[in-house]
Structures are given as C-alpha cells and as structure tokens.
Design a protein around this motif. Structure first.
Motif, short mmCIF file in Angstrom:
data_model
loop_
_atom_site.label_atom_id
_atom_site.label_comp_id
_atom_site.label_asym_id
_atom_site.label_seq_id
_atom_site.Cartn_x
_atom_site.Cartn_y
_atom_site.Cartn_z
N THR A 255 51.39 48.47 46.58
CA THR A 255 50.47 48.29 45.45
C THR A 255 49.29 47.43 45.87
OG1 THR A 255 52.20 48.50 43.77
CG2 THR A 255 50.22 47.31 43.13
N LEU A 256 48.10 47.84 45.47
CA LEU A 256 46.90 47.03 45.57
C LEU A 256 46.37 46.77 44.16
CD1 LEU A 256 44.95 48.68 48.55
CD2 LEU A 256 46.42 46.66 48.61
N TRP A 257 45.84 45.55 43.95
CA TRP A 257 45.34 45.16 42.64
C TRP A 257 43.82 45.11 42.69
CZ3 TRP A 257 48.80 44.64 38.73
CH2 TRP A 257 50.14 44.52 39.11
N GLU A 258 43.19 45.80 41.75
CA GLU A 258 41.72 45.83 41.72
C GLU A 258 41.21 45.06 40.51
OE1 GLU A 258 38.07 49.10 41.91
OE2 GLU A 258 39.99 49.67 41.00
N LEU A 259 40.21 44.22 40.76
CA LEU A 259 39.54 43.45 39.72
C LEU A 259 38.13 43.99 39.55
CD1 LEU A 259 39.38 40.96 37.80
CD2 LEU A 259 38.71 39.62 39.83
N VAL A 260 37.78 44.43 38.35
CA VAL A 260 36.45 44.99 38.05
C VAL A 260 35.81 44.13 36.96
CG1 VAL A 260 35.18 47.02 37.28
CG2 VAL A 260 37.27 47.30 38.63
N LEU B 298 45.12 37.95 42.81
CA LEU B 298 44.37 38.53 41.69
C LEU B 298 44.13 37.48 40.61
CD1 LEU B 298 43.25 41.08 40.18
CD2 LEU B 298 45.56 41.32 39.25
N ARG B 299 45.17 36.72 40.26
CA ARG B 299 45.03 35.69 39.21
C ARG B 299 44.02 34.62 39.64
NH1 ARG B 299 50.85 35.93 39.17
NH2 ARG B 299 51.59 37.26 37.46
N ALA B 300 44.07 34.21 40.90
CA ALA B 300 43.14 33.20 41.39
C ALA B 300 41.70 33.69 41.30
CB ALA B 300 43.49 32.81 42.82
N ALA B 301 41.49 34.95 41.67
CA ALA B 301 40.14 35.52 41.59
C ALA B 301 39.69 35.65 40.14
CB ALA B 301 40.12 36.88 42.28
N THR B 302 40.59 36.01 39.27
CA THR B 302 40.26 36.16 37.86
C THR B 302 39.84 34.83 37.25
OG1 THR B 302 41.82 38.01 37.64
CG2 THR B 302 41.16 36.89 35.62
N ALA B 303 40.49 33.75 37.65
CA ALA B 303 40.19 32.43 37.09
C ALA B 303 38.79 31.96 37.44
CB ALA B 303 41.22 31.42 37.60
N ARG B 304 38.21 32.52 38.49
CA ARG B 304 36.87 32.11 38.90
C ARG B 304 35.76 32.81 38.13
NH1 ARG B 304 39.31 32.73 44.14
NH2 ARG B 304 38.23 34.74 44.42
N LEU B 305 36.09 33.80 37.34
CA LEU B 305 35.06 34.58 36.65
C LEU B 305 34.50 33.83 35.45
CD1 LEU B 305 36.66 38.13 36.71
CD2 LEU B 305 34.94 37.18 38.24
N PRO B 306 33.21 34.05 35.13
CA PRO B 306 32.56 33.34 34.02
C PRO B 306 32.87 33.98 32.68
CG PRO B 306 30.99 34.79 35.08
CD PRO B 306 32.27 34.89 35.87
N LEU B 307 34.12 33.88 32.27
CA LEU B 307 34.52 34.39 30.96
C LEU B 307 34.97 33.22 30.09
CD1 LEU B 307 36.47 37.59 32.00
CD2 LEU B 307 34.33 37.51 30.73
N PRO B 308 34.74 33.31 28.78
CA PRO B 308 35.11 32.20 27.90
C PRO B 308 36.59 31.85 28.04
CG PRO B 308 33.78 33.81 26.73
CD PRO B 308 34.11 34.41 28.06
#
Length: 248
Positions: A81-86, A106-116
């Motif tokens: 499995t590969l996880w894709e973040l878009v 994936l979770r670490a990368a998601t936490a860096r995104l500028p979302l509220p």
C-alpha cells in the motif's frame, strides 16, 4: 467502493490502467516520489492488480485535502500500500500531491498543511476502504499453470466437469498450488475403495483465485483409477459419496 480521481481534480484514465501504468501516474504527480525507498518500488514490479480508494477528506474555506489508499496485489499473494496526500495551499490553487509508504508518515505530512486546526477530518466509513484485494489462502508457485489446468480438465472423465468458460478463465493462470484435502465422507471411507481429494488452486493474471477439486478413486467396474474434476469441494465430496454408495 473506489473513488474516482475527479475528487482530487485529476483527469481520470481513459481506459483501465495496468498496475504499472497506475504506479507511473501516481509517482509522476507526487512531489516527493524521489524520497520513496527503492525496495518499495521494486516490489511493485511484479504487481498483478491494483485498487484505489478515498481514505479521508477535508474541505474548508476554499482549502481541501484528500488522502487516498493505493494497494497492489503481488504475485506471491501479498499486498503493498502507498498513501497519497492531495491538497491545495491557497483557495483556488492547483492541487499538489505527495506519496508515502506508511500511515505515520502520511499523518506527519498532513499535520504540516495550512488547514484550520479546529475543523475535524471527515473520515469515510470503514465500508469505503479497500476490499478488492483479500489475503490469499495459498502459497502459489509460478509455473506453467495454464497448461496444468488444461491437462487437469482434459483427464477428467465426469460429464459434469467444469465447462469451456472455466477453461477459458484458467487460461490466464500463471501460478498454482496443489494440496490434498482430508476428512473423507463416512460411506466413502468404509467401502475399502480408494478415494483421494485434491484442491488445485490457481492465481489468475487479474489477481483472482480459482480452485478446481479433483477426485481420484477406484470405484470403477474394473477397479482402475479414475479422475473426476469439480468446481467446488462440496460437489466433489458429494460425487465421492455417490460413487461409494453404488459400490456398497
């Protein structure tokens, strides 16, 4: 349930992709594909089938984020499995993609995104996660398996053996395993006749599994060995009972 790439603003493929084409398209759009371990990519060289599904999604004030799960079935029956973040970084901006080998990255990368931070993710129910690639029950050996299936069906003497459609499907087999099944029906075990039951399990080129059940017995007028082939274990064991009953 797989989710088409329109959700991520990607153009869908015009025709079904091969596992290699799907991987190439995924790596081609990922900004960090060069960071993936070479070993992970090499494993996917022998992929037989693939499936993609939307794992989670977040949309807020013109910003969006989706995560996708891409899974490939390998020739040995395992899955990778590969996880894709878009995501987009500003309202109306083009989507960008990153790919990771495990969910922690994936979770670490998601936490860096500028979302509220006060807006929770919309997590899809478990029923929407990938179900197309089950774990296989067999340890397959790549071999001339299509020819093995052809010869097995050719030597079957029962008139209700699997039909030509089954033979056509098995022409795509590239690996198989033969195992003996025990636990004979009571009557067949008491007649003094010889009964053996074998499962011939085949791995097909599209990742599916198919089994044929072979009965070898001596319940013939002259005591010679006879081969019968059935599409299920139930049908094979019922045939063993019928043969034994005629000789009891």
């Amino acid at each position: 349930m797989s989710v088409p790439y329109e959700t991520a603003a990607y153009e869908p493929a015009e025709s079904p992709e091969s596992p290699e084409e799907h991987l190439a398209r995924l790596l081609g759009r990922a900004l960090n594909s060069f960071e993936l371990p070479d070993e992970a990519i090499r494993q996917l060289d022998c992929a037989l089938a693939h499936d993609s599904s939307l794992h989670s999604a977040h949309h807020s004030a013109g910003l969006h984020r989706e995560t996708y799960r891409h899974t490939w079935l390998l020739a040995d029956g395992s899955a990778v499995t590969l996880w894709e973040l878009v995501y987009n970084t500003a309202p109306g901006s083009d989507p960008q993609a990153e790919v990771y080998v495990d969910e922690e990255e994936l979770r670490a990368a998601t936490a860096r995104l500028p979302l509220p931070p006060d807006t929770p993710d919309f997590e899809l129910p478990v029923l929407l996660t990938l179900t197309a690639v089950p774990e296989t029950r067999h340890v397959y050996v790549p071999d001339d398996s299509a020819d093995h299936a052809r010869r097995l069906l050719r030597r079957a003497e029962n008139t209700d053996r699997p039909d030509a459609e089954t033979a056509q499907v098995l022409a795509t087999a590239f690996a198989h395993q033969i195992t003996q099944a025990f636990g004979r029906p009571g009557r067949a075990g008491r007649t003094g006749l010889s009964f053996s039951l074998y499962e011939h399990a085949f791995l097909l080129s599209d990742g599916r599994e198919m089994s044929l059940w072979e009965v070898e017995h001596t319940a013939t007028p002259d005591g010679r060995h006879m081969c019968e082939v059935y599409p299920s274990e139930v049908a094979a064991r019922e045939a063993m009972e019928r043969r034994a009953a005629r000789r009891s």
